[in-house]
Design an enzyme around this catalytic site. Structure first.
Site, PDB file in Angstrom:
ATOM      1  N   LYS A 176      -0.679  10.486   3.242  1.00  0.00           N
ATOM      2  CA  LYS A 176      -2.042   9.951   3.325  1.00  0.00           C
ATOM      3  C   LYS A 176      -1.953   8.691   4.162  1.00  0.00           C
ATOM      4  O   LYS A 176      -1.592   7.616   3.686  1.00  0.00           O
ATOM      5  CB  LYS A 176      -2.554   9.633   1.913  1.00  0.00           C
ATOM      6  CG  LYS A 176      -4.051   9.752   1.733  1.00  0.00           C
ATOM      7  CD  LYS A 176      -4.869   8.811   2.578  1.00  0.00           C
ATOM      8  CE  LYS A 176      -4.862   7.403   2.059  1.00  0.00           C
ATOM      9  NZ  LYS A 176      -5.473   6.441   3.010  1.00  0.00           N
ATOM     10  N   GLU A 252       6.765  -1.075  -0.753  1.00  0.00           N
ATOM     11  CA  GLU A 252       7.004  -2.110   0.270  1.00  0.00           C
ATOM     12  C   GLU A 252       5.672  -2.803   0.492  1.00  0.00           C
ATOM     13  O   GLU A 252       4.718  -2.202   0.980  1.00  0.00           O
ATOM     14  CB  GLU A 252       7.520  -1.472   1.559  1.00  0.00           C
ATOM     15  CG  GLU A 252       8.874  -0.807   1.356  1.00  0.00           C
ATOM     16  CD  GLU A 252       9.473  -0.181   2.604  1.00  0.00           C
ATOM     17  OE1 GLU A 252       8.766  -0.044   3.617  1.00  0.00           O
ATOM     18  OE2 GLU A 252      10.658   0.185   2.550  1.00  0.00           O
ATOM     19  N   CYS A 286       4.122  -7.200   8.336  1.00  0.00           N
ATOM     20  CA  CYS A 286       4.430  -7.693   6.992  1.00  0.00           C
ATOM     21  C   CYS A 286       5.543  -8.720   7.020  1.00  0.00           C
ATOM     22  O   CYS A 286       5.620  -9.577   6.153  1.00  0.00           O
ATOM     23  CB  CYS A 286       4.824  -6.528   6.099  1.00  0.00           C
ATOM     24  SG  CYS A 286       6.230  -5.607   6.743  1.00  0.00           S
ATOM     25  N   GLU A 388      -1.359 -14.124   1.569  1.00  0.00           N
ATOM     26  CA  GLU A 388      -1.093 -13.420   2.831  1.00  0.00           C
ATOM     27  C   GLU A 388      -2.419 -13.239   3.572  1.00  0.00           C
ATOM     28  O   GLU A 388      -3.371 -12.688   3.026  1.00  0.00           O
ATOM     29  CB  GLU A 388      -0.475 -12.051   2.535  1.00  0.00           C
ATOM     30  CG  GLU A 388      -0.173 -11.251   3.793  1.00  0.00           C
ATOM     31  CD  GLU A 388       0.321  -9.845   3.477  1.00  0.00           C
ATOM     32  OE1 GLU A 388      -0.345  -9.125   2.724  1.00  0.00           O
ATOM     33  OE2 GLU A 388       1.384  -9.471   4.006  1.00  0.00           O
TER      34      GLU A 388
END
Ligand SMILES: NC(=O)c1ccc[n+]([C@@H]2O[C@H](COP(=O)([O-])OP(=O)(O)OC[C@H]3O[C@@H](n4cnc5c(N)ncnc54)[C@H](O)[C@@H]3O)[C@@H](O)[C@H]2O)c1
Ligand SMILES: O=C/C=C/C=C(\O)C(=O)O
Length: 484
Positions: A176, A252, A286, A388
């Site tokens: 997905k 992750e 990231c 973040e």
């Protein structure tokens, strides 16, 4: 109008419900995407199960490996199609996608096809209570049907980083991709079909997260393991879904990575390195650094040099020579990043450069552009330092000692990556053992060897992938004990 369909059991599947895929360069429509519902997800999981028990499960390791090398070759043959698809979905510079995203799409199959032939299993001889001996040996079997949920920032790279090893270890997958970037996943399904990968081995379902394909897939009892890359908050939801049926997860997730620059660094290399780690892929990596701590004697000089470097970045058409700075992935993400730009000012930041939307001429005026941004002067408690942002922005603060730098870098709920710039090799290694992250770079950033462990500490993740670590997640170990 282009349409992106689901790929289930070797068939292209349309649905009644479609959503728009837009190009963030100018907000133009790329394609309509057929959203998978419960029925399609169910069919995909069942097809994956059948292929696992059928052609894929019975194929030799070498034959599977050859097929994955053929997938890598076909990605290379269709390099320009993949490049165009990734650029249309993300707006990233052609120079970047052709150097990083698309080559890694192939390498993730080629390297794991190769590595999977070499993974060892353990064996121990031991003395038994009756004075005899026994031998133990490990047998590895595929984990089963793997759900792959991937994000939009490096769409092909991050999806294949999971699909490559999962298939190499003999699993079947239901993928997905992010709703923002469905294009290269659809091309990968075409590649699977061309190469003759048996139906059901690679299934693709399009859609969103909650109440859509993402949730239907991760909640599906027919899934044996879930591998996810994305935001920490989403990872928490997926972990809850995985608890039902006690399915393993590999997560992750986000980061708030620190860069540390010592006064003894190679100055120009450090400026170039931090420019990349803060602004490459418009800060949507990231592993990128949104906090940089600079040793006080070079602080002002470093701020000035990074400002000059940020101001030399060039937005524009991704295919233009010299263009090296793309838009954010969507107008929604642009709104989020701009809200942090406002918050920084409200919290008392000095805006060294940027801090606003980038108004570009012509059609680009409609795109998701923001300026590369540097701040100084924020308190460490500001949300801009704690959360973040995932945009092209970085805060610079001075430090006075190694001890202080370590404390600042570790003062975060995240623990994904860090980059340190110094010519004192002893100090560099000391920091490598004291900064609580999964990935630590010395005088470099985002240098990748696919045999190494990859993942995050603290709220940046659970588990490691890469090399033997992927093997750990994508296989189940059985110990066989033989009395001699
Ligand atoms: N640690 C890493 O290796 C790594 C790599 C790249 C990106 N990231 C992180 O990814 C984030 C950016 O990506 P994003 O915005 O696409 O992340 P996201 O969490 O919003 O979405 C990731 C994927 O999860 C799906 N999803 C969302 N809600 C779901 C649900 N309830 N159930 C199942 N699936 C669901 C989305 O549709 C998408 O496919 C950043 O936080 C970034 O740090 C981490
Ligand atoms: O945005 C995050 C980048 C992650 C990179 C990888 O997962 C990789 O290089 O394998």
């Amino acid at each position: 109008m282009k349409a992106f369909r689901n790929y289930i059991n070797g068939q292209w599947v349309t649905t009644a419900k479609q959503f728009e895929d837009r190009n963030p360069i100018d907000n133009s429509l790329v394609a309509l995407v057929h959203e998978a519902g419960k029925e399609e997800v169910d069919a995909a999981v069942n097809a994956a199960r059948a292929a696992l028990n059928g052609p894929w499960g019975s194929m030799t390791q070498a034959a599977r490996g050859n097929m994955l090398v053929a997938v890598a070759d076909e990605i290379r043959r269709r390099f320009d199609d993949f490049l165009a698809a990734e650029i249309a979905d993300t707006g990233k510079p052609k120079t970047l996608a052709s150097r990083v995203d698309i080559p890694r799409g192939g390498d993730n199959f080629r390297d794991f096809a190769d590595l999977s032939q070499r993974f060892p299993t353990e064996s121990y001889m031991f003395d038994t209570p009756d004075g005899g001996k026994a031998v133990n040996y490990g047998v590895r079997t595929p984990r089963g049907v793997i759900a792959v949920i991937s994000p939009w920032n490096l769409p092909l790279l991050l999806m294949t980083w999971k699909v490559g090893p999962a298939l190499a270890c003999g699993n079947t997958v239901v993928v997905k991709p992010s709703e923002e970037t469905p294009a290269t996943a659809t091309l990968l399904a075409e590649v699977m079909e061309t190469v003759g990968v048996p139906p059901g081995v690679f299934n693709l379902v399009h859609g969103f997260g909650p109440d859509s394909a993402g949730a239907f897939l991760t909640e599906h009892p027919g899934v044996d393991g879930i591998t996810f890359t994305g935001e920490t908050r989403t990872g928490e939801v997926i972990m809850k879904a995985a608890a039902r049926g006690v399915r393993p997860v590999s997560l992750e997730m986000g980061g708030k990575n620190a860069g540390i620059v010592f006064a003894d660094c190679d100055f120009d290399k450090a400026v170039a390195g931090i420019t990349r780690s803060a602004f490459e892929n418009t800060g949507q990596v990231c592993l990128g650094t949104e906090r940089v701590y600079v040793e006080r004697p070079i602080f002002d000089r470093f701020v000035a040099a990074l400002k000059q470097s940020a101001e030399s970045l060039k937005p524009g058409n991704p295919y233009d020579d010299g263009m090296n700075f793309g838009p954010l992935v969507s107008l929604a993400h642009q709104r989020k990043v701009l809200s942090y730009y406002e918050k920084a000012v409200a919290d008392g930041a000095t805006v060294v450069t940027g801090g606003e939307r980038w108004a570009l001429p012509g059609a680009l005026a409609e795109g998701a552009w923001v300026k590369p941004t540097i701040w100084t002067g924020l308190p460490e408690t500001s949300a801009v330092i704690r959360e973040e942002i995932f945009g092209p922005c970085v805060h610079l603060a001075p430090f006075d000692s190694e001890e202080e730098a370590v404390a600042l870098a570790n003062d975060t709920p995240y623990g994904l990556a860090s980059t340190v710039w110094t010519q004192d090799i002893g100090r560099a290694h000391r920091l490598g053992s004291r900064i609580n992250v999964g990935i630590f770079w010395i005088n470099s950033w985002f240098l990748r060897d696919l045999r190494t462990s990859f993942g995050g500490a603290k709220q940046s993740g659970i588990g490691r992938e890469g090399g033997a670590h992927s093997y750990e997640f994508y296989t189940e170990t059985r110990n066989v004990c033989v009395k001699l």
